[in-house]
Design a protein around this motif. Structure first.
Motif, short mmCIF file in Angstrom:
data_model
loop_
_atom_site.label_atom_id
_atom_site.label_comp_id
_atom_site.label_asym_id
_atom_site.label_seq_id
_atom_site.Cartn_x
_atom_site.Cartn_y
_atom_site.Cartn_z
N CYS A 78 0.85 -1.20 0.00
CA CYS A 78 0.00 0.00 0.00
C CYS A 78 0.88 1.24 0.00
N LEU A 79 0.59 2.15 -0.92
CA LEU A 79 1.30 3.43 -0.98
C LEU A 79 0.32 4.56 -0.78
N SER A 80 0.68 5.51 0.07
CA SER A 80 -0.06 6.75 0.20
C SER A 80 0.66 7.78 -0.64
N VAL A 81 0.00 8.24 -1.71
CA VAL A 81 0.61 9.16 -2.67
C VAL A 81 -0.15 10.48 -2.62
N GLY A 82 0.57 11.57 -2.44
CA GLY A 82 -0.14 12.83 -2.31
C GLY A 82 0.64 14.02 -2.82
N PHE A 83 -0.06 15.14 -2.89
CA PHE A 83 0.55 16.38 -3.36
C PHE A 83 -0.08 17.55 -2.62
N VAL A 84 0.76 18.50 -2.20
CA VAL A 84 0.32 19.66 -1.43
C VAL A 84 0.75 20.93 -2.15
N ALA A 85 -0.15 21.91 -2.20
CA ALA A 85 0.20 23.22 -2.77
C ALA A 85 -0.39 24.32 -1.91
N GLY A 86 0.39 25.35 -1.67
CA GLY A 86 -0.09 26.50 -0.92
C GLY A 86 -1.13 27.27 -1.71
N LEU A 87 -2.05 27.88 -1.00
CA LEU A 87 -3.13 28.62 -1.67
C LEU A 87 -2.74 30.06 -2.00
N ASP A 88 -1.46 30.36 -1.95
CA ASP A 88 -1.00 31.71 -2.29
C ASP A 88 -0.53 31.82 -3.73
N TYR A 89 -0.85 30.82 -4.57
CA TYR A 89 -0.43 30.92 -5.97
C TYR A 89 -1.15 32.08 -6.65
N ARG A 90 -0.45 32.75 -7.57
CA ARG A 90 -0.99 33.94 -8.22
C ARG A 90 -1.68 33.64 -9.54
N ASP A 91 -1.35 32.52 -10.14
CA ASP A 91 -1.93 32.18 -11.44
C ASP A 91 -3.36 31.66 -11.24
N PRO A 92 -4.38 32.39 -11.68
CA PRO A 92 -5.76 31.94 -11.46
C PRO A 92 -6.09 30.66 -12.22
N MET A 93 -5.23 30.28 -13.19
CA MET A 93 -5.48 29.07 -13.95
C MET A 93 -4.79 27.85 -13.35
N PHE A 94 -4.06 28.05 -12.26
CA PHE A 94 -3.41 26.90 -11.62
C PHE A 94 -4.46 25.94 -11.08
N ASP A 95 -4.28 24.67 -11.35
CA ASP A 95 -5.23 23.63 -10.96
C ASP A 95 -4.46 22.57 -10.18
N LEU A 96 -4.71 22.47 -8.88
CA LEU A 96 -3.97 21.53 -8.04
C LEU A 96 -4.20 20.09 -8.49
N HIS A 97 -5.44 19.77 -8.83
CA HIS A 97 -5.73 18.40 -9.26
C HIS A 97 -4.96 18.05 -10.53
N GLU A 98 -4.89 19.01 -11.46
CA GLU A 98 -4.15 18.77 -12.70
C GLU A 98 -2.66 18.64 -12.41
N ALA A 99 -2.15 19.45 -11.47
CA ALA A 99 -0.74 19.34 -11.10
C ALA A 99 -0.45 17.97 -10.48
N PHE A 100 -1.37 17.46 -9.69
CA PHE A 100 -1.21 16.14 -9.08
C PHE A 100 -1.15 15.05 -10.16
N GLN A 101 -1.98 15.18 -11.20
CA GLN A 101 -1.95 14.18 -12.28
C GLN A 101 -0.60 14.22 -12.99
N ARG A 102 -0.05 15.42 -13.20
CA ARG A 102 1.27 15.51 -13.83
C ARG A 102 2.35 14.92 -12.91
N PHE A 103 2.21 15.13 -11.61
CA PHE A 103 3.15 14.54 -10.65
C PHE A 103 3.14 13.02 -10.77
N LYS A 104 1.95 12.44 -10.87
CA LYS A 104 1.86 10.97 -10.95
C LYS A 104 2.39 10.42 -12.28
N ARG A 105 2.42 11.28 -13.31
CA ARG A 105 2.95 10.83 -14.60
C ARG A 105 4.46 11.05 -14.74
#
Length: 348
Positions: free
Chosen positions: A242-269
């Motif tokens: 069993c692996l617990s895989v995760g990703f954390v991002a601060g909510l102070d990002y300035r780019d309104p188009m930043f998508d944490l879920h999409e960043a997580f998918q890129r992390f997993k790839r």
């Protein structure tokens, strides 16, 4: 109010104090919104056992589910295709003596210890309002049950009930609705730094048993985040593949188009992460807000008739990426303060 590590630790410590000192018996109750203890907690976390050692010294004999000690710390800087391992592990991220745990299983076990100590644990009850008498907190009102999406009563409607207490301990999590009302009403964050937040996404994967050694703790920084975005990934190896895989991002990002879920998918790839997950299966997923403001963003944690503990107050050490033991310890200290206040007849 809240049946996570903080609220359960407070209840258990109160029960122990009541047994230790010969006073009039207290009625101790825990309200938890989930249908069962631990249902809203996703597996896979690193636990510093220091608070547990103090709360339940014989936790090993009682069968606490801490069966995967940390065996290895790895920290990587990721580029789009490569990984660079840090030559040293910074002291805050050294996990020798800690355990990789299923937080879900741990809280279920902790709740069983609380109930065996004579504490009433009521699951399926969420707090909707704080009850006041003048300037004093006197309890909480639970939410109505059996309502539709528009809030209209259904055939199984049950109105909320008022639960009053000499002291109410609020452990309703990050940005908890009840705690927010307390902070606003009493200006508990005056002269404190503003709290800052991150969001973490976590998935539980089943992979080949020999893919990662149990107890391995992996943290990453860099890709897929840019230099003006704060956060990173983590992979914690539990037992039996069993692996617990995760990703954390601060909510102070300035780019309104930043998508944490999409960043997580890129992390997993990323080749490193995808190699660990290849052929595996994702079995659970979830997300959680994290209070990352630190010591100087903690609000005043006491009001007339109430105390605030755990993530609700912001007890998380973001530099160590640890919060469970601080939540537990804040609950224990709140229990001691409440017990002393009730004994003296002054809960102001």
């Amino acid at each position: 109010m809240g049946g996570g590590p903080a609220g359960l630790s407070a209840a258990l410590r109160l029960a122990a104090l009541q047994q230790q000192f010969d006073r009039a018996p207290l009625s101790i109750a825990v309200l938890e919104k989930a249908r069962e203890n631990g249902a809203h907690l996703l597996s896979g976390a690193v636990l510093d056992p220091s608070a547990l050692d103090e709360l339940i010294p014989d936790w090993k004999e009682r069968g606490a589910p801490l069966d995967v000690p940390v065996t290895d710390d790895q920290i990587y800087f990721l580029t789009q295709k490569r990984k660079l391992r840090f030559p040293i592990t910074p002291p805050p991220l050294r996990n020798h003596g800690n355990y990789v745990v299923s937080l879900n299983r741990f809280v279920k076990w902790l709740a069983a210890q609380v109930e065996s100590a004579g504490v009433d644990v009521f699951t399926g009850f969420s707090g909707s309002e704080v009850l006041f008498e003048g300037d004093r907190v006197v309890g909480v009102r639970t939410g109505d049950r059996g309502v539709d999406r528009e809030g209209n009563p259904k055939s199984n409607f049950e109105p909320g009930v008022d639960i009053k207490a000499l002291v109410t301990i609020f452990a309703d999590g990050v940005r908890g609705n009840l705690t927010k009302r307390l902070i606003s009403r009493y200006s508990l964050d005056a002269n404190r730094l503003p709290q800052s937040y991150a969001v973490g996404i976590k998935e539980l994967w089943e992979v080949q048993i020999d893919r990662v050694n149990p107890g391995a703790v992996i943290h990453t920084m860099g890709y897929p985040l840019r230099s003006d975005e704060f956060g990173g990934g983590f992979i914690y190896a539990l037992s039996e593949g069993c692996l617990s895989v995760g990703f954390v991002a601060g909510l102070d990002y300035r780019d309104p188009m930043f998508d944490l879920h999409e960043a997580f998918q890129r992390f997993k790839r990323h080749p490193f992460v995808s190699g660990l997950l290849a052929g595996g299966q994702m079995v659970r997923y979830g997300a959680k807000a994290l209070p990352e403001g630190g010591w100087h963003a903690l609000p005043r944690c006491h009001v007339n008739g109430g105390l605030i503990i755990g993530d609700a107050a912001g007890f998380l050490n973001s530099m160590r990426l640890k919060g469970i033991h601080l939540a537990m310890r804040s609950g224990m200290y709140a229990a001691e303060a409440a017990f002393e206040a009730i004994g003296s007849g002054d809960v102001s």
